[in-house]
Motif scaffolding. Structure first.
Motif, PDB file in Angstrom:
ATOM      1  N   LEU B 228       0.851  -1.224   0.030  1.00  0.00           N
ATOM      2  CA  LEU B 228       0.049  -0.089   0.005  1.00  0.00           C
ATOM      3  C   LEU B 228       0.717   1.307   0.181  1.00  0.00           C
ATOM      4  N   GLN B 229       0.311   2.551  -0.344  1.00  0.00           N
ATOM      5  CA  GLN B 229       0.782   3.831  -0.233  1.00  0.00           C
ATOM      6  C   GLN B 229      -0.232   4.697   0.390  1.00  0.00           C
ATOM      7  N   ILE B 230       0.134   5.907   0.437  1.00  0.00           N
ATOM      8  CA  ILE B 230      -1.018   6.665   1.186  1.00  0.00           C
ATOM      9  C   ILE B 230      -1.321   7.949   0.406  1.00  0.00           C
ATOM     10  N   ASP B 231      -0.696   8.052  -0.927  1.00  0.00           N
ATOM     11  CA  ASP B 231      -1.114   9.090  -1.722  1.00  0.00           C
ATOM     12  C   ASP B 231      -2.601   8.932  -2.431  1.00  0.00           C
ATOM     13  N   LEU B 232      -3.441   9.724  -1.997  1.00  0.00           N
ATOM     14  CA  LEU B 232      -5.054   9.263  -2.638  1.00  0.00           C
ATOM     15  C   LEU B 232      -5.076  10.118  -3.908  1.00  0.00           C
ATOM     16  N   THR B 233      -4.168  10.883  -4.431  1.00  0.00           N
ATOM     17  CA  THR B 233      -4.431  11.645  -5.636  1.00  0.00           C
ATOM     18  C   THR B 233      -4.721  10.667  -6.614  1.00  0.00           C
ATOM     19  N   HIS B 234      -5.931  11.325  -7.364  1.00  0.00           N
ATOM     20  CA  HIS B 234      -6.627  10.563  -8.675  1.00  0.00           C
ATOM     21  C   HIS B 234      -5.640  11.019  -9.965  1.00  0.00           C
ATOM     22  N   GLN B 237      -7.283  11.736 -13.236  1.00  0.00           N
ATOM     23  CA  GLN B 237      -8.465  12.762 -13.281  1.00  0.00           C
ATOM     24  C   GLN B 237      -7.764  14.210 -13.200  1.00  0.00           C
ATOM     25  N   ILE B 238      -6.380  14.197 -13.189  1.00  0.00           N
ATOM     26  CA  ILE B 238      -6.157  15.516 -12.966  1.00  0.00           C
ATOM     27  C   ILE B 238      -6.245  16.364 -14.392  1.00  0.00           C
ATOM     28  N   ALA B 240      -8.647  15.795 -16.387  1.00  0.00           N
ATOM     29  CA  ALA B 240     -10.243  16.021 -16.680  1.00  0.00           C
ATOM     30  C   ALA B 240     -10.695  17.136 -15.760  1.00  0.00           C
ATOM     31  N   ALA B 241     -10.032  17.165 -14.642  1.00  0.00           N
ATOM     32  CA  ALA B 241     -10.498  18.373 -13.624  1.00  0.00           C
ATOM     33  C   ALA B 241     -10.135  19.705 -14.104  1.00  0.00           C
ATOM     34  N   TRP B 242      -8.796  19.754 -14.822  1.00  0.00           N
ATOM     35  CA  TRP B 242      -8.273  21.032 -15.355  1.00  0.00           C
ATOM     36  C   TRP B 242      -9.648  21.567 -16.462  1.00  0.00           C
ATOM     37  N   TRP B 244     -12.532  20.459 -16.668  1.00  0.00           N
ATOM     38  CA  TRP B 244     -14.045  20.884 -16.250  1.00  0.00           C
ATOM     39  C   TRP B 244     -13.956  22.034 -15.499  1.00  0.00           C
TER      40      TRP B 244
END
Lengths: 247, 247, 247, 247
Positions: B228-234, B237-238, B240-242, B244
């Motif tokens: 596991l790792q702990i970076d939740l960044t999607h 989608q970066i 797509a978010a721009w 949007w």
């Protein structure tokens, strides 16, 4: 449009009142938030007892549980119709970088996302909460954008807004989560009964605050918008793990 | 070698006793675990009060806090030397797929990882906990492997072991987290005082239990090991978010 | 004979282990005690959620509730037969004078008494708990006395034992509760997050420690035995209250 | 005149709002009440962690503790001047007979009394709270009476008011506490995870509701006023206890 609002500072917190005020003319709003301040609750879910739901004089519902409990209960048992969006916040204090995994504010939004509802967590980056209205206005604009144009799929946005007057905000930036240095050590105190007690210390300083991070955007005066997901698999380590297991 | 042990079922749980027994001849072992069952605690951290640390008759330390509190307190304030490994468990019940984000067992290990300590969370996949010794033996083998060969970097392993006799275990598989369907709705009950209360319902069925997942490995009789790792960044989608945000 | 044992320090406390050891050859003993230290719980009863009952490895039952919850649950729902006696303790620390109303140890015994079971609360007067065996032996003797001769009616005894070797104990004295001066003020501390927090301060010094009081008996080296009842009516003020209301 | 108000239903409860409204033109009023509903808290005092004090939007202070904590903190550390009276309530539901020992409403007043402040606990006898204004008006009249004429010594009054329109109230009666039959057994339910949980059952029916009792006064349509004290010594049993110990 129906919006479910929650937070982790408790239903009585000024941040959620500011959020309600900012969006209540855009949608039918229902507030379901924790009875108590549950900052640091992360995705904690109450499994060992049932939850109670009550209604305050101002119409807000409150639950004797965590932020995750609130959204879970609202979406899977209380609301007649699935909400079109979950809004969580406005948190007093940043939820950036590694801290995101501890955040109850982000967790409330995450629970909406897991239940199939577009979700946005909003935090105000500052200690004193002088400009909730700035974060509230950012939240309002994001809701309006959703109304104009669907995101086109499940979405979980983590929004951090500098604690400045709206006019000083430079705009929005899409970011990735930064990283922090290790947390400060626990702080020891002596209780009046002579027992040592331990306070969890402050979070570490930013370790990775590079240009594309949430830390950087906020430091530059922008509201940071980070799309999140919830798969913690360390994909890049899968091969190494196989090698290591065979060793 | 020094190992810090914790869990989320409480310091009195049979799972942690089995884990201690399995590794105590391999290393210097310190147990710091929650005073109470804190299943579902996720990465919850106690910020609004200090923590107390006590020692039980059997030498285990317990804390009036969460699994994350326990590891945080132990590593940043209690232990004289940084542990070489954090072991969390053995949880009674699976921690696979999306459920991982709710898990206190995984959270205790995650806190070790965040503080720079290699960490392993161990769960027994079953309701009744008939074969803790199987999971304990898998944990022991992983510790021995660490002793023979460093992983070569920070590591956080989420291990789920079928509740079968050790001889029936088919081996280990490195996996990714699967996905679940949405959770079941809350279950309503009436209290004797006539108030409706709400229990959080069961987790949903596996939705993605494809060949490389933890669900699949365990169903096939293997112990599942997910890095596991702990970076939740999607990250995906970066863009797509721009788009949007500009829309 | 069947004895129900409880306390307020939690099922894992050394005091209750000493009590079990002292009486287990005299009667069938069942321990039902709080999961956590609940010192200061008074007669607190949990009404807003249900209670869970679990069994520890050593056979003791524990409840996620208060001392009163434990005895209430045991007598009205768990035990097949009504116990012949409730024993509560051995508390680490005195329960004398006005403090009795805050005591969870006394409350556990009180709940037995309210449910019709003769009840004894036992406390060790000292900070460090060096001679639990002295209080345990006093408890044993009281149980043996009950076995030889019924008290002849409902009874609730509050027993406080000096923390000295048994040979130094001067005997038993029947006493009334003394009075304390007002409590010390709360103690302020600053949390690492800059918030003022308040610890309840120490109890006041004895104000009425006259010859017939529990304070006096213990100071003289005797175990104090105070028969209690639960009617708080201030009978002597009833006339004055009528006068005042008419004024 | 300075009045400290508290309760056990939480600072947001309609009963305390009604009480504030009823007396705020008679005195300087400060509200310090629990953050959460703490019904059944009895005289429980928080000793294992410090308390936090916050202020709500409406000016009420709230504490993450018990009713006793609230009054203790207010009187010994927060208020600049000692209040002239502690008012607790208006509780939704009776606090009569044996139940008084479980009551957080009575406990808040008791803490005032122990700290030397005249104190009144007010409860509305009914399930639905239709006529808080009746109890509020009774409370107001008692405050006015205190202003006209001091009670002439320390006083702790437990007031129970029928849930009827004020015009139907027949007057006030000074009473003693009645007695109840034993409580109903715990109520078992099955959690969705298959575990048996236990709800504390309803209080028993009145066993002694004789003419001078609180039960009787309220049943006849009067507000009951019981002067309380806090010495639990069973004076009448002291001789018998000596006899028994010698036996």
């Amino acid at each position: 449009m129906r919006i479910l609002l929650s937070n982790d500072d408790g239903y009585f917190a000024p941040g959620i009142a500011a959020l309600v005020k900012a969006v209540s003319d855009l949608a039918t709003v229902t507030v379901v938030a924790p009875e108590q301040d549950r900052s640091g609750a992360s995705n904690s879910l109450t499994l060992d007892r049932p939850l109670s739901l009550r209604r305050a004089a101002n119409g807000f519902y409150f639950v004797n549980g965590t932020p995750t409990d609130c959204v879970h209960l609202a979406v899977t048992g209380m609301l007649d119709e699935r909400p079109d969006m979950v809004l969580s916040g406005i948190n007093l204090g940043a939820n950036m970088g590694d801290d995101t995994i501890y955040s109850g504010t982000v967790a409330a939004a995450t629970e909406g996302y897991l239940l199939g509802v577009p979700a946005v967590a909003v935090s105000l980056v500052g200690k004193h909460g002088e400009h909730f209205e700035t974060a509230a206005r950012v939240a309002r604009e994001l809701v309006q954008r959703f109304q104009r144009q669907d995101f086109g799929g499940p979405v979980l946005l983590n929004v951090n807004v500098p604690d400045v007057p709206y006019e000083e905000l430079k705009g929005l930036r899409v970011t990735r989560l930064g990283r922090r240095h290790k947390a400060e050590p626990v702080v020891k105190q002596l209780s009046p009964r002579g027992e040592t007690v331990y306070w969890v210390g402050p979070a570490g300083e930013a370790a990775d605050a590079g240009e594309s991070t949430d830390f950087h955007a906020v430091a530059e005066g922008y509201a940071s918008v980070t799309p999140l997901q919830i798969d913690l698999t360390h994909t890049a380590q899968i091969g190494a793990a196989w090698e290591w297991l065979k060793a």
